[in-house]
Motif scaffolding. Structure first.
Motif, PDB file in Angstrom:
ATOM      1  N   ASN A   4      33.699  89.761  81.768  1.00 47.08           N
ATOM      2  CA  ASN A   4      32.454  89.270  81.163  1.00 47.08           C
ATOM      3  C   ASN A   4      31.524  88.683  82.220  1.00 47.08           C
ATOM      4  N   ASP A   5      32.102  87.992  83.211  1.00 53.28           N
ATOM      5  CA  ASP A   5      31.277  87.464  84.304  1.00 53.28           C
ATOM      6  C   ASP A   5      30.641  88.610  85.103  1.00 53.28           C
ATOM      7  N   ALA A   9      29.347  98.275  86.617  1.00 48.73           N
ATOM      8  CA  ALA A   9      30.299  97.850  87.652  1.00 48.73           C
ATOM      9  C   ALA A   9      31.507  97.173  87.014  1.00 48.73           C
ATOM     10  N   ALA A  10      31.274  96.405  85.954  1.00 48.55           N
ATOM     11  CA  ALA A  10      32.387  95.760  85.259  1.00 48.55           C
ATOM     12  C   ALA A  10      33.313  96.807  84.640  1.00 48.55           C
ATOM     13  N   GLY A  11      32.722  97.880  84.116  1.00 45.89           N
ATOM     14  CA  GLY A  11      33.531  98.959  83.560  1.00 45.89           C
ATOM     15  C   GLY A  11      34.376  99.638  84.622  1.00 45.89           C
ATOM     16  N   GLN A  12      33.787  99.846  85.806  1.00 51.35           N
ATOM     17  CA  GLN A  12      34.540 100.437  86.917  1.00 51.35           C
ATOM     18  C   GLN A  12      35.670  99.511  87.358  1.00 51.35           C
ATOM     19  N   ALA A  13      35.378  98.218  87.450  1.00 47.60           N
ATOM     20  CA  ALA A  13      36.400  97.247  87.840  1.00 47.60           C
ATOM     21  C   ALA A  13      37.562  97.268  86.853  1.00 47.60           C
ATOM     22  N   ARG A  14      37.236  97.347  85.585  1.00 46.00           N
ATOM     23  CA  ARG A  14      38.273  97.411  84.550  1.00 46.00           C
ATOM     24  C   ARG A  14      39.151  98.635  84.735  1.00 46.00           C
ATOM     25  N   ASN A  50      37.857  94.833  75.987  1.00 48.53           N
ATOM     26  CA  ASN A  50      36.609  95.558  75.783  1.00 48.53           C
ATOM     27  C   ASN A  50      36.123  96.147  77.098  1.00 48.53           C
ATOM     28  N   ASN A  51      35.538  97.316  77.023  1.00 47.35           N
ATOM     29  CA  ASN A  51      34.967  97.960  78.203  1.00 47.35           C
ATOM     30  C   ASN A  51      33.499  97.555  78.319  1.00 47.35           C
ATOM     31  N   PRO A  52      33.150  96.689  79.279  1.00 46.41           N
ATOM     32  CA  PRO A  52      31.755  96.230  79.390  1.00 46.41           C
ATOM     33  C   PRO A  52      30.786  97.365  79.679  1.00 46.41           C
ATOM     34  N   GLY A  53      31.278  98.426  80.320  1.00 45.44           N
ATOM     35  CA  GLY A  53      30.400  99.544  80.644  1.00 45.44           C
ATOM     36  C   GLY A  53      30.186 100.493  79.492  1.00 45.44           C
TER      37      GLY A  53
END
Length: 300
Positions: free
Chosen positions: A181-182, A190-195, A220-223
């Motif tokens: 979320n941060d 980028a958050a989706g890729q990190a996940r 949840n997938n942020p991307g």
């Protein structure tokens, strides 16, 4: 004579303990009496056992500022002793509960509590940073493409730095969600890729026996879900791109992309030893293909 005098001195120092012996109720109210008895004791080390819970004891040593709670038990016919913690950190009631759990673990599961404690200590050393470094080295040995390896390194060693010191088996879904979320506040993609990279790490860790499950699953997938691409260029669009290509390396690469339908990095990394002029084929080695399989194409 010395033994008799020592006993007399102990009795004078603490008549209550002299009557009770080394066993007594290990409660907070009795700790001063125990300390007084040990001060008069002639040896450097002594364990006072609880009279309610057999095996639960308090170990005192000369020169030590604090005592240590211990649990003595028998396993496989051998007397064992488990250190529960210092009196500076644990009170009598807390230490007693730990002793009960250790004995219950032995009775119910038939395993040595000392072995269990050693296993837990070993797990505490297996942090996310440790596993991430192991995972990245493994992927490098497997020949992961440099770009993918660079991305994995960036996300695992930088984006998830807040979780680095946590034992990997203790990382929960909520811990991961907070970091994602941060990251999503700056870039959901980028958050989706990190996940995705963290999930791949945990899948690998499960196969290595380092964790039991993948805590990324269910987050949840942020991307957002990536929609499949079904848009293709029409013939007139391809003609416009072809005509706009200059007669240089960049222009030739674009034309080869149109003619072969291969990926940009595959065309950009072509070398002469991949071509067979006699058969008119270009063989893409498995080390450069996405599916890691050799791929031969006829030259247009």
């Amino acid at each position: 004579m010395a033994a008799i005098w020592g006993h007399f001195r102990t009795y004078r120092a603490c008549p209550f303990l002299a009557q009770m012996g080394d066993d007594m109720k290990l409660i907070k109210a009795n700790l001063p009496a125990i300390q007084s008895d040990f001060a008069a004791y002639g040896k450097a080390d002594k364990i006072y056992f609880d009279d309610d819970l057999p095996g639960f004891g308090l170990r005192l040593r000369k020169g030590g500022r604090r005592g240590t709670w211990v649990c003595r038990y028998e396993y496989a016919g051998i007397q064992r002793k488990l250190t529960l913690g210092s009196t500076a950190l644990l009170g009598p009631d807390e230490a007693r509960e730990l002793a009960k759990k250790a004995m219950a673990y032995k009775d119910w599961f038939g395993q040595d509590p000392q072995v269990k404690k050693a296993e837990e200590r070993a797990k505490q050393r297996v942090t996310l940073r440790y596993v991430a470094n192991q995972y990245l080295r493994a992927k490098e040995r497997e020949g992961l493409r440099p770009k993918s390896l660079s991305d994995a390194t960036r996300y695992l060693l930088k984006s998830f730095r807040p979780l680095h010191n946590l034992p990997v088996h203790q990382i929960a879904r909520r811990d991961i969600a907070v970091v994602l979320n941060d990251l999503a506040e700056t870039s959901p993609a980028a958050a989706g890729q990190a996940r995705a990279y963290l999930s791949a790490l945990f899948v690998w860790a499960v196969a290595e026996g380092l964790v039991e499950n993948n805590p990324v699953a269910g987050t949840n997938n942020p991307g957002g879900a990536r929609e499949p691409r079904d848009r293709v260029l029409a013939n007139d669009e391809l003609i416009q791109i072809w005509n706009a290509c200059a007669d240089d390396d960049g222009g030739r690469i674009v034309k080869l992309l149109i003619l072969t339908g291969q990926r940009r990095v595959e065309i950009g990394g072509m070398s002469w030893d991949e071509f067979n002029r006699d058969s008119g084929t270009w063989t893409l080695p498995g080390s450069r293909s996405k599916n890691r399989r050799e791929h031969a194409l006829p030259l247009p």
